[in-house]
Design an enzyme around this catalytic site. Structure first.
Site, PDB file in Angstrom:
ATOM      1  N   LYS A  12     -21.123  66.499  27.641  1.00  0.00           N
ATOM      2  CA  LYS A  12     -22.412  66.860  27.736  1.00  0.00           C
ATOM      3  C   LYS A  12     -23.240  65.414  28.022  1.00  0.00           C
ATOM      4  CE  LYS A  12     -22.439  71.106  25.224  1.00  0.00           C
ATOM      5  NZ  LYS A  12     -23.175  71.754  23.870  1.00  0.00           N
ATOM      6  N   TYR A  52     -24.939  79.605  30.865  1.00  0.00           N
ATOM      7  CA  TYR A  52     -25.161  79.698  29.371  1.00  0.00           C
ATOM      8  C   TYR A  52     -25.711  81.116  29.449  1.00  0.00           C
ATOM      9  CZ  TYR A  52     -23.927  75.196  26.984  1.00  0.00           C
ATOM     10  OH  TYR A  52     -23.343  74.440  26.410  1.00  0.00           O
ATOM     11  N   HIS A 118     -18.661  70.638  25.236  1.00  0.00           N
ATOM     12  CA  HIS A 118     -18.697  72.127  25.504  1.00  0.00           C
ATOM     13  C   HIS A 118     -16.842  72.474  25.600  1.00  0.00           C
ATOM     14  CE1 HIS A 118     -19.077  76.329  26.730  1.00  0.00           C
ATOM     15  NE2 HIS A 118     -18.021  75.907  27.612  1.00  0.00           N
ATOM     16  N   GLU A 129     -15.147  80.450  33.137  1.00  0.00           N
ATOM     17  CA  GLU A 129     -15.901  79.036  33.234  1.00  0.00           C
ATOM     18  C   GLU A 129     -15.457  78.314  34.132  1.00  0.00           C
ATOM     19  OE1 GLU A 129     -17.821  79.238  28.669  1.00  0.00           O
ATOM     20  OE2 GLU A 129     -16.151  77.845  29.371  1.00  0.00           O
TER      21      GLU A 129
HETATM   22  P1  IDP Z   1     -20.229  76.438  20.872  1.00  0.00           P
HETATM   23  O1  IDP Z   1     -20.735  75.363  21.735  1.00  0.00           O
HETATM   24  O2  IDP Z   1     -19.586  75.663  19.609  1.00  0.00           O
HETATM   25  O3  IDP Z   1     -19.558  77.447  21.387  1.00  0.00           O
HETATM   26  P2  IDP Z   1     -22.510  78.401  20.776  1.00  0.00           P
HETATM   27  O4  IDP Z   1     -22.774  78.985  19.763  1.00  0.00           O
HETATM   28  O5  IDP Z   1     -21.577  79.007  22.080  1.00  0.00           O
HETATM   29  O6  IDP Z   1     -21.747  77.141  20.236  1.00  0.00           O
HETATM   30  O7  IDP Z   1     -23.731  77.747  21.528  1.00  0.00           O
HETATM   31  C1  IDP Z   1     -23.800  76.901  22.773  1.00  0.00           C
HETATM   32  C2  IDP Z   1     -24.639  75.634  22.659  1.00  0.00           C
HETATM   33  O8  IDP Z   1     -25.816  75.756  22.324  1.00  0.00           O
HETATM   34  C3  IDP Z   1     -24.187  74.743  21.470  1.00  0.00           C
HETATM   35  O9  IDP Z   1     -22.977  74.011  21.912  1.00  0.00           O
HETATM   36  C4  IDP Z   1     -25.179  73.854  21.165  1.00  0.00           C
HETATM   37  O10 IDP Z   1     -25.324  72.771  21.917  1.00  0.00           O
HETATM   38  C5  IDP Z   1     -26.219  75.049  21.317  1.00  0.00           C
HETATM   39  N1  IDP Z   1     -26.778  75.409  19.966  1.00  0.00           N
HETATM   40  C6  IDP Z   1     -26.472  76.377  19.492  1.00  0.00           C
HETATM   41  N2  IDP Z   1     -27.021  76.930  18.426  1.00  0.00           N
HETATM   42  C7  IDP Z   1     -28.009  76.297  18.338  1.00  0.00           C
HETATM   43  C8  IDP Z   1     -29.223  76.091  17.519  1.00  0.00           C
HETATM   44  O11 IDP Z   1     -29.341  76.909  16.414  1.00  0.00           O
HETATM   45  N3  IDP Z   1     -30.166  75.091  17.956  1.00  0.00           N
HETATM   46  C9  IDP Z   1     -29.982  74.509  19.079  1.00  0.00           C
HETATM   47  N4  IDP Z   1     -28.867  74.544  19.854  1.00  0.00           N
HETATM   48  C10 IDP Z   1     -27.902  75.591  19.684  1.00  0.00           C
HETATM   49 MG    MG Z   2     -19.901  78.702  23.026  1.00  0.00          MG
END
Ligand code: IDP
Ligand code: MG
Length: 136
Positions: A12, A52, A118, A129
């Site tokens: 990222k 996303y 990611h 993806e």
């Molecule tokens: P992951 O990347 O671990 O799979 P996901 O739940 O898929 O997590 O969320 C995608 C991305 O969204 C996360 O990597 C993070 O950058 C962002 N994100 C997730 N939860 C939050 C939050 O509560 N606040 C701000 N950003 C978040």
């Molecule tokens: Mg995710």
């Protein structure tokens, strides 16, 4: 039994900006995740929103899409045994504060949003993806 898979990884903007690309790539290689494709790109906010879209109902969706499109990223196809889960373990928890020692997010992540990498969360999503970034 071996179970060869491919998964999508993204370095990222926060990590690209801090020149961590080679260090993070070395972690993948040392952990038997071969980088079979890699490109540095910058995506538009519309493209980030499409990527996303599973998160479109979340309160952080708009910021997340702005962030992923805010600077260069490196998108990669990783290949290896159980690549999807093995990459997720190597990444660590979404929130770097909760990530286990020696995971990429624990080492490099700055915050829950600037968490450096990611990784696809299932084989089905990995296929989608990979097609999103590497369609030929
Ligand atoms: P992951 O990347 O671990 O799979 P996901 O739940 O898929 O997590 O969320 C995608 C991305 O969204 C996360 O990597 C993070 O950058 C962002 N994100 C997730 N939860 C939050 C939050 O509560 N606040 C701000 N950003 C978040
Ligand atoms: Mg995710």
């Amino acid at each position: 039994m071996s179970n060869l898979e491919q998964t999508l990884s993204i370095i990222k903007p926060d990590a690209v900006e801090r020149n961590l690309v080679e260090e993070i790539k070395n972690i993948f290689k040392k952990n038997n995740l071969n980088i079979i494709e890699s490109k540095k790109i910058k995506i538009t906010k519309d493209e980030a929103s499409e990527f996303y879209k599973v998160h479109q109902s979340k309160p952080f969706y708009n910021d997340l899409c702005s962030y992923l499109s805010s600077g260069p990223i490196v998108v990669m196809i990783l290949e290896g045994n159980n690549a999807v889960i093995s990459n997720r373990k190597l990444m660590g928890a979404t929130n770097p504060k909760e990530a286990e020692e020696n995971t990429i997010r624990k080492i490099y992540g700055l915050s829950i949003d600037k968490n450096s990498v990611h990784g696809s969360d299932s084989l089905e999503n990995a296929k989608k993806e990979i097609a999103f970034f590497f369609k030929n």
